[in-house]
Design a protein around this motif. Structure first.
Motif, PDB file in Angstrom:
ATOM      1  N   LEU A   9      11.304  -1.193  28.440  1.00 34.15           N
ATOM      2  CA  LEU A   9      11.224  -2.342  29.380  1.00 34.15           C
ATOM      3  C   LEU A   9      11.214  -1.454  30.986  1.00 34.15           C
ATOM      4  O   LEU A   9      10.700  -1.576  32.017  1.00 34.15           O
ATOM      5  N   ALA A  10      12.036  -0.223  30.780  1.00 33.89           N
ATOM      6  CA  ALA A  10      12.159   0.662  32.113  1.00 33.89           C
ATOM      7  C   ALA A  10      10.746   1.182  32.394  1.00 33.89           C
ATOM      8  O   ALA A  10      10.899   1.530  33.393  1.00 33.89           O
ATOM      9  N   ALA A  11      10.282   1.783  31.246  1.00 34.30           N
ATOM     10  CA  ALA A  11       8.740   2.611  31.768  1.00 34.30           C
ATOM     11  C   ALA A  11       8.044   1.571  32.098  1.00 34.30           C
ATOM     12  O   ALA A  11       6.412   1.629  33.146  1.00 34.30           O
ATOM     13  N   ALA A  12       7.388   0.240  31.454  1.00 35.00           N
ATOM     14  CA  ALA A  12       6.286  -0.835  31.639  1.00 35.00           C
ATOM     15  C   ALA A  12       6.661  -2.375  31.222  1.00 35.00           C
ATOM     16  O   ALA A  12       7.727  -2.331  30.857  1.00 35.00           O
ATOM     17  N   PRO A  13       5.810  -2.713  32.156  1.00 35.24           N
ATOM     18  CA  PRO A  13       5.746  -3.844  31.774  1.00 35.24           C
ATOM     19  C   PRO A  13       5.246  -4.431  29.857  1.00 35.24           C
ATOM     20  O   PRO A  13       4.753  -3.772  29.704  1.00 35.24           O
ATOM     21  N   PRO A  14       5.550  -6.270  29.858  1.00 32.09           N
ATOM     22  CA  PRO A  14       5.638  -5.963  28.082  1.00 32.09           C
ATOM     23  C   PRO A  14       4.339  -5.674  27.464  1.00 32.09           C
ATOM     24  O   PRO A  14       3.225  -6.813  28.301  1.00 32.09           O
ATOM     25  N   GLN A  15       4.495  -5.751  26.253  1.00 42.75           N
ATOM     26  CA  GLN A  15       3.224  -6.047  25.552  1.00 42.75           C
ATOM     27  C   GLN A  15       2.811  -6.822  24.995  1.00 42.75           C
ATOM     28  O   GLN A  15       4.311  -7.551  25.064  1.00 42.75           O
ATOM     29  N   PRO A  16       2.148  -7.282  23.921  1.00 46.44           N
ATOM     30  CA  PRO A  16       1.924  -8.092  23.649  1.00 46.44           C
ATOM     31  C   PRO A  16       2.188  -8.588  22.096  1.00 46.44           C
ATOM     32  O   PRO A  16       3.160  -6.527  21.733  1.00 46.44           O
ATOM     33  N   ALA A  17       3.017  -8.689  21.231  1.00 45.59           N
ATOM     34  CA  ALA A  17       4.058  -8.254  20.386  1.00 45.59           C
ATOM     35  C   ALA A  17       3.429  -7.832  19.098  1.00 45.59           C
ATOM     36  O   ALA A  17       4.336  -7.186  18.315  1.00 45.59           O
ATOM     37  N   ARG A  18       2.318  -7.494  19.112  1.00 46.46           N
ATOM     38  CA  ARG A  18       1.320  -6.525  17.772  1.00 46.46           C
ATOM     39  C   ARG A  18       1.708  -4.661  17.915  1.00 46.46           C
ATOM     40  O   ARG A  18       1.493  -4.116  17.030  1.00 46.46           O
ATOM     41  N   VAL A  19       2.609  -4.280  19.594  1.00 45.22           N
ATOM     42  CA  VAL A  19       2.556  -3.755  19.473  1.00 45.22           C
ATOM     43  C   VAL A  19       4.181  -2.976  19.396  1.00 45.22           C
ATOM     44  O   VAL A  19       4.996  -3.729  19.849  1.00 45.22           O
TER      45      VAL A  19
END
Length: 171
Positions: A9-19
């Motif tokens: 989360l500190a590095a980037a916005p959240p991605q879809p749950a499949r990642v």
């Protein structure tokens, strides 16, 4: 111990749950943060622990071992953060400032959850686990996170973040 999610989360916005992070990716992220988590826990608990406590000794052998392993784990952790975020993040994460910046954000979130009354218990755990290699400790942390994730999915735990850890089948 919510390290994998917090670093991502500190590095980037959240991605879809499949990642999700595989065990080696998540372990690398745990390894990168451990020296700072141990050091800051020692600082928080200094008044409650004897001077000989391994977590009170920021320049001691225990934290030194973790620091060396963290250095080795950083490329894999960086790749895991990129996987959870965006390929463009890789360029930013190659800076010498990226790792200290990430850990300076994440570590207080983790250590800030420690109650001072638990310092002696943490010290006993660290002391008993100290002979193990850092990778084994990262494996214990990861296994605990996976267990908590399953407990949350089963409705048996509530104070567990949605960790991007892959299931045993890799999803």
């Amino acid at each position: 111990m919510k390290l994998a999610l917090m670093l991502a989360l500190a590095a980037a916005p959240p991605q879809p749950a499949r990642v999700c992070l595989t065990d080696p990716e998540a372990q690398a992220m745990v390894l990168v943060a451990m020296p700072d988590i141990l050091r800051e826990t020692g600082r928080l608990c200094a008044a409650r622990l004897p001077e000989a406590s391994p977590i009170r000794r920021a320049d001691g052998a225990l934290i030194g071992r973790y620091r060396a392993t963290a250095d080795q784990a950083w490329p894999a952790a960086r790749a895991a953060i990129v996987k959870l975020s965006d390929p463009a993040a890789d360029i930013l994460l190659q800076s010498d400032y990226a790792r200290p910046l990430l850990t300076s954000i994440i570590v207080p979130l983790i250590v800030g959850r420690i109650a001072v009354r638990d310092c002696t218990t943490i010290d006993r755990l660290v002391t008993n686990l100290a002979p193990l290699p850092p990778r084994n400790i990262a494996g214990i942390v990861l296994t605990t996170l996976q267990y908590l994730k399953r407990q949350k999915a089963g409705g048996k735990a509530t104070d567990v973040p949605d960790l991007p850890l892959c299931n045993e089948d890799g999803r």
